[in-house]
Each structure stands twice: as C-alpha cells, then as structure tokens.
Design an enzyme around this catalytic site. Structure first.
Site, PDB file in Angstrom:
ATOM      1  CG  HIS A 525     -86.353-104.222   1.496  1.00 49.66           C
ATOM      2  ND1 HIS A 525     -87.000-103.455   2.437  1.00 49.66           N
ATOM      3  CD2 HIS A 525     -87.147-105.303   1.277  1.00 49.66           C
ATOM      4  CE1 HIS A 525     -88.138-104.035   2.778  1.00 49.66           C
ATOM      5  NE2 HIS A 525     -88.249-105.163   2.087  1.00 49.66           N
ATOM      6  CB  CYS A 544     -89.114-108.406   0.395  1.00 54.76           C
ATOM      7  SG  CYS A 544     -89.275-108.400  -1.410  1.00 54.76           S
TER       8      CYS A 544
END
Length: 627
Positions: A525, A544
């Site tokens: 992301h 992440c």
C-alpha cells in the site's frame, strides 16, 4: 497492516466494513496515524494513545485485565523428526515380478534370487526419515527387484547416483547426509551369499539416501512452518515411490536427480556464487559485522576500519584526511577528529553521513566476511527450495532484507521500488500468494491487535475518542454505533466491534492498496509517511509492505499506465481486479542475485538466518550416524 507482539499466536487483521464521510474532522485521526505509523512524536497530540496500563492495575469489568494484549507469532526451537529403523520383514513375502521392469533393464538377479537376497536384511540396521522408510518398503514390496545392481555388480545407474550424491555440497547440501558405503568389486567372490548380502544392503541404503536427496532438493531439509509462525508455506508433495519407479526405468539418473532442484535462474546464480566462495580465500581484514560505535566510544575493531579507509583513499580524501588517518591509525578510541572521515566515507557510499559506525558502514568498508557470505548463500538456497521451482512471469518479488519490491516480466525487472516492512516487533511474514485486486482510496480496517494493544487503553478512559478522531465503530452485525456508547472497559482481547478509517489524507494506507488475500492480512500500500523511504533501515511498519512508488506498482500489476492510475484516483473509492495470474513473493533473502546474476548481500534484520542455521544443525544432528 498488522501489529505483532512477541509471543505465540497469529492474530490476523480483520477487514472492517462501514462508511465514514469525507467531511469528518481529521485532526484526531491524523494524530492517531502519526502515533501508530510516524513515530517520533515529541508531544502528546489528541490522537496519541498512552502506553498500556501497568500490570498491577485492577482488572477491568468482565474479567479482562487492563494490560491484556494480542501477541504475534513466536519462534520455536526447531526439532527435526527422529529417524526410524526400516523394517524389512515385509519384503520377505513380496511377490515375484511377472516381467522385467523395462527392456533396458534386465538384471540377472531377479525374482526368487532377489527374495533370497532380502534374507540378508533381517538384521540390517538402516535408519531413514519415516516417509522415506515407508516409501522404500512400499516400492520394493510391489517391485521385488534391484535398481542399482545388475548381476553381481553395481550398474551405471548406481555409479551415476553415487556421483550426484557426492556433489551435494555444490547445492549447499551436506554430502555426509547422502553417503553410502560402496561394495568393493569382486570378480570371483569366495562367498557368493556374503556378496549378495552386501549388494542388497547397498541397494537399500542407496535407495534410502537417493530418496532423502530428492526430498531435500525439492522441499529443503527443514520444515519452515515448524520454525516460526512468521513462515507460511504450502506443502510440496513428493511421490517418493514414484521417484524410485522413475529411477528404475531410466538411464538418465543424473538428469533426473538434478531436476529435483529448483529450476530458476536465481537458484543457479546462487550456486555459482557458492562455488566461487568455496574456492576463494577468506577476507584479509574481517570486521565484526554487528559493530556499533559512536564518537567517544572504544573498540578494537576501529583500527581495522581505519586501515581499510586508508587503503582506499583517493587524492581528494587523502589530501583532506590523510594526516589524521596516519596519526590515529592504531587508535581504538573513536576520536572526534575521525568523525568527519567516517561521515565523508558514508556520504560517498550514498549513505546518510551521521558519523555513527554501524553494520551498514562496516559492510560498506569491509564487505561481508567469507563465512557470513557462505551462510547467507546456503540459507538462500534452502529458502528457495520452499518456493515453486518456476517462480512465474510476470511476478512481484518483495525482498524484506533489501527493503525493495520488484515487478519482473520475461526476465526483465520493469519496476523496482523501495519499501517499508514490519518492525522487528511487528515482523512481516515470509510467504507467497497471488495478486487479486487494487483498491483506490481504500478504507483502513483497524486490526484487532491495534484496537486491543494501542486503542483500548485510552478508550477505557475516553470512550468517545474514536467518534472525534474520525473512526467508525460497527458491531458484529455491521451496524454503526457511536464509540461513546461502548463500554470499552468490559473487554479484553476479544472485542466484538470493528473499527475502520475513511479514505482521506490521514488514511494509513494512502491512496491505494494492492491485495493478495492471505491469513496474515499483509498487502502492499501507499503511505503518507514518505520520509521513511529516505532511511537505509526501513523495518518500520506494523507488518504490511509500504511502497515508495505505489502508482507504478499498481500500473504494473494491472497491465496499464501510471496515467490510467492517476485518472482512477480522481474518482474516489473504487476497486479493480487483477485479471492475470501474478504471483507475489513476500520473501526474506539476505543473499539474492540481481537480474544480471550478481549476488548482493543484505543485513539479517529479523535475525532469521541464525534461526534457520539452528534448524539445519538440528537436522544434521539427527542424521549423523553418531546420533
């Protein structure tokens, strides 16, 4: 995104459903974001959560402790499966084959003669892995014939197999794991029964070690998922009975056994590097790779570094710093006069010139020692065996120790971008999956671990905080409820509510995310925290993978242009499926070849190489004849 503590269980992130208007005030949300993802907040803004309550605080209502936390995976002391003694009794009643196994293989010792030879196994102590032992008996029960013996001597199959097993070190394997005692040739044995007994024992030993080799080449020597919850690899089934069947019907033993190894360019490049290292001399000057030295501190490693710097001085550096280096060449004290020299060396190497001598500065000046390189390459070869033999094209390859993500298609690295991965306390897992979707202006479903570990302590005292900070709370049926209406003090680790953040400038995921659904809830992301990409060590997230070039990666996986991505972003929240098969590797390699085949070395940010070395050592200990 995920929060990982330091204990035993995996708590997957939860995708949270609800809506939140763009117009909600963002000051509190931004404060929360900065606390969770920015670090370094000097004052306590509205959004910063205090640390969890002390352990001696009275328990919250409902029996939940005030200091309850959701912990992430842990590492385990690896225990290899014990070997078993192979029970050959079932072979004594094996049926005689109706015909020879193939036209090319017509041994002179078959059928009844083989059963006579099997009698010599009654007191034979041969140990192997349980699946190897099972496969060996299953194969020879159904095929009571020799593979490796023709007449009264070893055939060419056996000779090729023994040679391949003896070359195991060229693959980073241990030759002793596959050693078989080869019977001495005898044209006219004094005792035919003794020779037959020796030959059938050789037959079984070679088959057992060939099966071990085939397994190790395809799957690796250790089971990675038993090392830690951070490793997540699907099983790679291997038909061990089928291996023996194939070997009994082919004269291309070497070709077949070598084909069990990964068949990709990266594996071959690592093998070439291993061969080069094995033939090279040790570094002349070896510096502690974990050295950390600040001005004013003392270390016996410092003169080594100064020697390396002096050796590689150019005219400009020599004119500026030659006299100081000569005068302080043997100093073990990091004198302030040396700081400008270290800063200059760091800046010349493209590093931030902070004057602190750490592992990256040492690696730049001294390189990686031969012993460290050998370990990293052998570990990388083992880890590659956990992945598919064909890595696929196109593919996305994230290498956590390198802090990079690449999009590779037809052997060309078409995109390479910096990434931020999980902190050492919030480690990113090692696994592979398939990219499914790109979300534009995504919602961020706050992981339960972050809700419990970082939000709950404040919410117990300030239940309306999330309402003011721009977060939305929903119950188990998806119904939106005010945060202030929840009795947060009644809950511990099991909170029956979900929290999500609306797309906005403060959103933790930035303007897009790239999903490959997995139980770890890890994805790629964007991030508002662009400054992190300037740092050399980028293990800074909750788990992440943050991309420096999210638009470029989104365009690559969607097979489109960056302009198309920019246009999509103009229209608010939307999703687009990835229609091609694109595997993504969230990998961990401290030695990895670039696209030209040159192997690069990286720091072991999570200290996983040493843990894998422990697992390999445990496996070797079990396999050792003295164990």
């Amino acid at each position: 995104m995920k929060f990982l503590g330091n204990k035993a269980t995996v708590m997957p992130l939860v995708a949270i459903s609800a809506t939140l208007a763009f117009g909600v005030p963002q000051a509190g949300a931004q404060g929360l974001f900065e606390m969770l993802f920015g670090g370094g907040i000097k004052h306590a803004p509205q959004g910063e959560f205090p640390p969890p309550p002390p352990k001696n605080k009275p328990k919250a209502p409902g029996g939940s402790g005030g200091g309850v936390r959701i912990s992430g995976p842990s590492y385990y002391t690896y225990k290899a499966d014990r070997l078993v003694r192979i029970d050959f009794s079932a072979l004594a009643t094996a049926p005689q084959p109706a015909t020879p196994q193939d036209a090319a293989f017509v041994p002179s010792v078959t059928g009844a003669a083989f059963r006579d030879a099997v009698a010599g196994l009654s007191d034979y102590e041969l140990y192997a892995e349980p699946d190897v032992a099972k496969a060996l008996i299953a194969y020879y029960s159904a095929n009571p014939d020799f593979i490796w013996v023709t007449g009264t001597s070893l055939n060419s199959r056996a000779q090729d197999a023994v040679r391949v097993l003896g070359e195991a070190s060229s693959y980073g394997l241990t030759p002793a794991d596959y050693t078989v005692e080869v019977p001495a040739a005898s044209a006219s044995p004094a005792d035919a029964n003794a020779q037959l007994k020796e030959l059938v024992r050789f037959e079984m030993a070679l088959s057992a070690r060939v099966l071990r080799y085939a397994h190790d080449a395809q799957n690796g020597r250790v089971e990675p998922n038993r090392m830690t919850g951070y490793y997540d690899f699907p099983a790679k089934p291997i038909d061990l009975v089928g291996v023996l069947k194939t070997l009994a019907h082919t004269q291309e033993v070497r070709t077949y056994l070598e084909s069990r190894h990964p068949q990709n360019a990266e594996y071959q490049a690592l093998r070439v590097e291993l061969e080069s290292l094995q033939a090279s001399a040790e570094n002349e000057i070896v510096v502690d790779p974990k050295l950390l030295l600040k001005p004013g501190e003392t270390s016996p490693e410092l003169p080594k570094l100064l020697t390396l710097i002096a050796r590689n001085l150019d005219d400009e550096m020599g004119g500026a710093y030659g006299e100081v280096l000569s005068r302080l060449a043997t100093s073990q004290v990091y004198d302030p006069e040396l700081v400008p020299i270290i800063k200059a060396v760091q800046q010349k190497a493209g590093m931030k010139g902070d004057g602190v001598i750490g592992p990256r500065t040492v690696a730049t000046l001294a390189g990686t020692s031969k012993a460290d390189k050998l370990l990293k390459v052998e570990v990388a070869l083992e880890e590659l065996r956990w992945l598919p033999s064909d890595l696929g094209s196109p593919r996305v390859f994230i290498n956590q120790p390198a802090f990079t993500a690449s999009y590779i298609d037809n052997g060309e690295e078409k995109l390479k971008t910096r990434v931020v991965v999980g902190r050492t306390t919030n480690q990113t897992a090692f696994f592979y999956d398939q990219i499914k979707q790109v979300d534009f202006h995504p919602y961020w479903g706050v992981p339960q671990s972050i809700i419990v570990n970082e939000m709950l302590p404040r919410l117990r005292n300030d239940p309306g905080y999330l309402d003011r900070a721009g977060y939305e709370v929903t119950d188990s049926r998806g119904k939106r409820i005010p945060s202030s209406a929840v009795n947060w003090g009644a809950y511990g680790a099991n909170i029956p509510y979900s929290v999500r953040q609306q797309p906005s400038e403060a959103n933790a995921l930035g303007e897009l995310k790239i999903l490959f659904p997995n139980k770890h809830a890890i994805y790629m992301h964007d991030t508002p925290q662009k400054s992190f990409f300037k740092q050399d060590m980028r293990a800074l997230s909750h788990g992440c993978v943050r991309l420096q070039d999210p638009r470029g990666m989104a365009a690559a996986v969607l097979g489109t242009s960056v302009d198309y991505i920019a246009e999509k972003l103009k229209h608010g929240h939307s999703t687009e499926d990835v229609t091609r098969k694109i595997p993504v590797y969230v990998a961990y390699f401290t030695a990895w070849p670039d696209m030209s085949g040159k192997v690069e070395y990286f720091g072991d940010v999570y200290d996983r190489d040493s843990r894998l070395k422990q697992a390999l050592d445990a496996t070797e200990a079990v396999r050792s004849p003295s164990s």
